[in-house]
Design an enzyme around this catalytic site. Structure first.
Site, PDB file in Angstrom:
ATOM      1  N   ARG A  60      80.377 -66.822  14.206  1.00 55.59           N
ATOM      2  CA  ARG A  60      80.823 -67.252  13.152  1.00 55.59           C
ATOM      3  C   ARG A  60      80.280 -67.912  12.031  1.00 55.59           C
ATOM      4  NH1 ARG A  60      84.014 -66.807  17.132  1.00 55.59           N
ATOM      5  NH2 ARG A  60      82.286 -68.008  17.993  1.00 55.59           N
ATOM      6  N   THR A  61      79.179 -68.782  12.423  1.00 56.51           N
ATOM      7  CA  THR A  61      78.465 -69.601  11.206  1.00 56.51           C
ATOM      8  C   THR A  61      77.889 -68.468  10.595  1.00 56.51           C
ATOM      9  OG1 THR A  61      78.781 -71.519  12.607  1.00 56.51           O
ATOM     10  CG2 THR A  61      77.259 -71.617  10.751  1.00 56.51           C
ATOM     11  N   LYS A  90      53.948 -69.113  18.116  1.00 54.96           N
ATOM     12  CA  LYS A  90      52.599 -69.215  17.692  1.00 54.96           C
ATOM     13  C   LYS A  90      52.129 -70.779  17.724  1.00 54.96           C
ATOM     14  CE  LYS A  90      52.327 -64.912  15.268  1.00 54.96           C
ATOM     15  NZ  LYS A  90      51.970 -64.292  13.877  1.00 54.96           N
ATOM     16  N   ARG A 111      70.194 -73.376  11.930  1.00 57.18           N
ATOM     17  CA  ARG A 111      70.778 -74.058  13.112  1.00 57.18           C
ATOM     18  C   ARG A 111      69.531 -74.071  14.190  1.00 57.18           C
ATOM     19  NH1 ARG A 111      75.978 -71.797  16.409  1.00 57.18           N
ATOM     20  NH2 ARG A 111      76.684 -73.023  14.888  1.00 57.18           N
ATOM     21  N   HIS A 139      77.498 -80.685  12.669  1.00 56.14           N
ATOM     22  CA  HIS A 139      77.770 -79.389  12.292  1.00 56.14           C
ATOM     23  C   HIS A 139      78.555 -79.590  11.125  1.00 56.14           C
ATOM     24  CE1 HIS A 139      78.525 -75.123  12.070  1.00 56.14           C
ATOM     25  NE2 HIS A 139      78.814 -75.002  13.218  1.00 56.14           N
TER      26      HIS A 139
END
Ligand code: NCD
Length: 320
Positions: A60-61, A90, A111, A139
C-alpha cells in the site's frame, strides 16, 4: 503550525496542533473530488521526481505514493528491497545513500527497519524526507490517512472512544496515530493486547502527559460494545526473535460476525493492512468495515502531502 512550515515528515509529533491537519484534509478532499471527475491537474508535479527507498516490504505505502505522484504528473525512481539491491550491501551508510539520492530526486520516501532512520536521513537531506515506517518507531503518513478516515467515517475527530487492538508494541501506525488523536478533545482510548505486546511505556507516559484517558485490556469482549472506532492491527511476526514467541500470541484476537453483533451500529472498523487472520473476511461486506476505503484514502492524503511539500519550488500554490 501550517503545511508550509513542514519540510520533512518523520514523526507525527512534529504536528503541534490541528491546523495543519485541517489544511491537509481540505486539499485531500479536493484531490478526491477532482480524481472522481477525472479533473486532476497532471501538470502540477510535472518534472518532479520521487524516490521510493524501501528496505522493508510494502504494498500500500509504496504503490500509493507511486500512484499519488503519477496522478499529479510527477515521476518515480524506485528501489524495492533496498537492503539487498542497493550499495548498502557494499557497506554504504544510510546517510551516504540518502545524500546521493537527494541529489537526484525532489522528495525521498523512506521505509527502513531501524527506528530513527527517517530522522537520520532528514538530517543529511536537502530534499524532503517522508518516513514511510521506521522499524517499530513511527509511520506518520499512515496516521495522517487514519485520522482522515476517522474524520470521514465517523464524521468527527473529537468525542469518541477509540479501541486499538493487537500488536501495540511493534505497531508503528499505532505509535504515530496516538499523537494525532491526542490533538483533539474528549477522546477515550482502549488498548487491548497480549501481555507481551502492550503499548511501550514511553507512549503511555505521553498519553498521561496529554491527559488522554486510557485503559489497558487483555480481552476485547468488554470494549467491543462501547467502541466508536475499532483499530485492529496484525501481530508482527517479523519483529519476534523466535517463532515460538510468535506462535504463543498469534491469533489472539479475531474480529468476526459475532463481534459485529456486539458492536455499535455506527462503529468504524479500521486496519492499516495487511491483515493475517485478525479480521475474518466475512466482516468485509459489513458497512462498518472501513479498511479498504482507508487504504484508498491513503493515496489522496499522500497526493495532498506531496503537493504541499513540492509546490513551493513549483510556484503553483493553488493549482492541483
Ligand atoms: C503497516 C506498516 O508497515 O507498519 N502497513 C502499512 O503501511 N499499511 C502495518 C503492518 O505492517 O502491519
Amino acid at each position: 503550525m501550517h503545511l508550509k512550515d513542514l519540510k520533512h515528515v518523520t514523526s507525527t509529533r512534529q504536528l503541534e496542533d490541528t491546523e495543519i491537519l485541517d489544511e491537509l484534509y481540505a486539499i485531500t478532499d479536493d484531490m478526491e473530488r477532482r480524481d472522481s471527475r477525472h479533473d486532476l491537474n497532471r501538470a502540477s508535479l510535472r518534472g518532479r521526481l520521487l524516490a521510493n527507498v524501501f528496505y522493508e516490504p510494502s504494498t500500500r505505502t509504496r504503490f500509493s505514493f507511486d500512484a499519488a505522484m503519477q496522478k499529479l504528473g510527477g515521476r518515480i525512481i524506485d528501489t524495492e528491497s533496498a537492503g539487498h539491491f542497493s550499495s548498502v550491501t557494499k557497506g554504504e551508510t544510510l546517510e551516504d545513500t540518502i545524500r546521493i539520492i537527494a541529489g537526484y530526486a525532489d522528495v525521498i520516501v523512506l521505509r527502513h527497519n531501524v527506528t530513527g532512520s527517517a530522522m537520520r536521513a532528514s538530517s543529511v537531506s536537502d530534499v524532503p524526507v517522508i518516513n514511510a515506517g521506521d522499524g517499530t518507531g513511527e509511520h506518520p503518513t499512515q496516521a495522517l490517512l487514519d485520522m482522515y478516515t476517522i474524520k470521514r467515517e465517523l464524521g468527527r475527530t473529537d468525542n469518541y472512544t477509540l479501541s486499538m487492538i493487537g500488536d501495540l508494541k511493534h505497531g508503528r501506525t499505532i505509535h504515530s496515530l496516538l499523537h494525532l488523536v491526542s490533538l483533539y478533545p474528549n477522546v477515550k482510548v482502549n488498548l487491548a493486547s497480549p501481555e507481551e505486546l502492550k503499548l511501550p511505556e514511553e507512549y503511555k507516559e505521553y498519553l498521561m502527559i496529554k491527559k488522554i484517558p486510557f485503559e489497558e485490556h487483555f480481552n476485547i469482549e468488554s470494549i467491543l460494545e462501547n467502541s466508536d472506532v475499532l483499530y485492529v492491527t496484525r501481530i508482527q511476526k517479523e519483529r519476534f526473535s523466535s517463532l515460538e514467541d510468535y506462535e504463543r500470541v498469534k491469533g489472539s484476537y479475531i474480529i468476526n460476525k459475532e463481534s459485529l453483533w456486539k458492536m455499535k451500529k455506527d462503529a468504524v472498523i479500521m486496519h492499516p493492512l495487511p491483515r493475517v487472520d485478525e479480521i475474518s473476511p466475512e466482516v468485509d461486506t459489513d458497512k462498518r468495515a472501513a479498511y479498504f476505503r482507508q487504504a484508498k484514502n491513503g493515496m489522496y492524503v499522500r497526493m495532498a502531502l506531496l503537493q504541499s511539500l513540492l509546490k513551493r519550488k513549483n510556484g503553483n500554490e493553488n493549482s492541483y
